[in-house]
Design a protein around this motif. Structure first.
Motif, PDB file in Angstrom:
ATOM      1  N   ALA A 143      38.717  38.376  44.625  1.00  0.00           N
ATOM      2  CA  ALA A 143      39.946  39.097  43.543  1.00  0.00           C
ATOM      3  C   ALA A 143      40.250  39.602  42.951  1.00  0.00           C
ATOM      4  N   ILE A 144      39.057  38.908  41.615  1.00  0.00           N
ATOM      5  CA  ILE A 144      38.356  40.199  40.140  1.00  0.00           C
ATOM      6  C   ILE A 144      38.641  40.836  40.654  1.00  0.00           C
ATOM      7  N   ALA A 145      37.282  41.444  40.599  1.00  0.00           N
ATOM      8  CA  ALA A 145      36.849  42.066  41.723  1.00  0.00           C
ATOM      9  C   ALA A 145      37.853  43.572  42.145  1.00  0.00           C
ATOM     10  N   ALA A 146      38.515  42.772  42.835  1.00  0.00           N
ATOM     11  CA  ALA A 146      39.268  43.663  43.532  1.00  0.00           C
ATOM     12  C   ALA A 146      40.679  44.336  42.647  1.00  0.00           C
ATOM     13  N   ALA A 147      40.595  43.833  41.244  1.00  0.00           N
ATOM     14  CA  ALA A 147      41.388  44.339  40.845  1.00  0.00           C
ATOM     15  C   ALA A 147      40.868  45.080  39.764  1.00  0.00           C
ATOM     16  N   GLY A 148      39.509  45.514  39.495  1.00  0.00           N
ATOM     17  CA  GLY A 148      38.816  46.520  38.754  1.00  0.00           C
ATOM     18  C   GLY A 148      38.144  45.932  37.713  1.00  0.00           C
TER      19      GLY A 148
END
Length: 199
Positions: A143-148
């Motif tokens: 989720a952290i990576a998906a948030a950019g």
């Protein structure tokens, strides 16, 4: 194990996991009377406020039988302030988690535009060692990576050997930064761990 985003009505369940996790994980680090005095109702009020705030963190829940909350993780953009210590509704040094606070003045500043803080990862003591912590950590990292965000960081008590092993097994490493913070009347060292999400 189902993982979903927390809703405001989950505040009491989050608080229960939070308090029970601290009492078990920190029994050898913090004074017993301090841990025994942690108040789930007080924590529930804090979580209730956080979960509806405009700048609320992302909170992921792991649920067990009957939808019971058995663990949670919380992340947000890096804030760049001193560790929260006792106010670790955002911080967490649990056996399946990390005591996460924020960088301190004089540290090399992490960019909140590209760095997320894993501010909490807690699980009920009864589910430690079952993989729930790993599932929450994986879901949070994704989720952290998906948030950019390109980097994730956290704070963990130096004396929390179980928590440190947990993070290191998942590829997190201490980055050389540490702070001393007073929690429950006891001064403890916290280490900053970091993980690059894109190489």
């Amino acid at each position: 194990m189902p993982i979903r985003e927390a809703l405001p009505e989950d505040a009491a369940a989050l608080a229960s996991v939070h308090v029970l996790s601290w009492r078990a994980a920190y029994r050898d680090l913090l004074p017993g009377p301090y841990l025994d005095a942690l108040d789930p109702e007080e924590r529930a009020a804090v979580w209730g406020t956080r979960l509806v705030a405009p700048d609320r963190p992302t909170v992921l829940l792991a649920t067990g039988a009957g939808g019971r909350v058995v663990g949670f993780a919380c992340f947000r953009a890096w804030r760049g302030e001193e560790p929260d210590g006792a106010d670790s509704a955002d911080g967490a040094d649990s056996a399946d988690g990390a005591d996460s606070a924020d960088g301190t003045e004089g540290f090399d500043e992490l960019d909140p535009a590209t760095t997320a803080e894993l501010a909490a990862l807690y699980a009920l003591p009864e589910v430690w060692g079952t993989g729930i912590g790993r599932e929450l950590l994986t879901a949070s990292t994704e989720a952290i990576a998906a948030a950019g965000f390109r980097t994730a960081a956290l704070w963990v008590f130096a004396g929390n050997a179980r928590g440190r092993r947990f993070y290191e097994a998942a590829g997190w490493r201490p980055d050389g930064r540490s702070v001393r913070d007073v929690t429950g009347g006891r001064e403890l060292e916290e280490l900053r761990y970091r993980r690059e999400l894109f190489s």
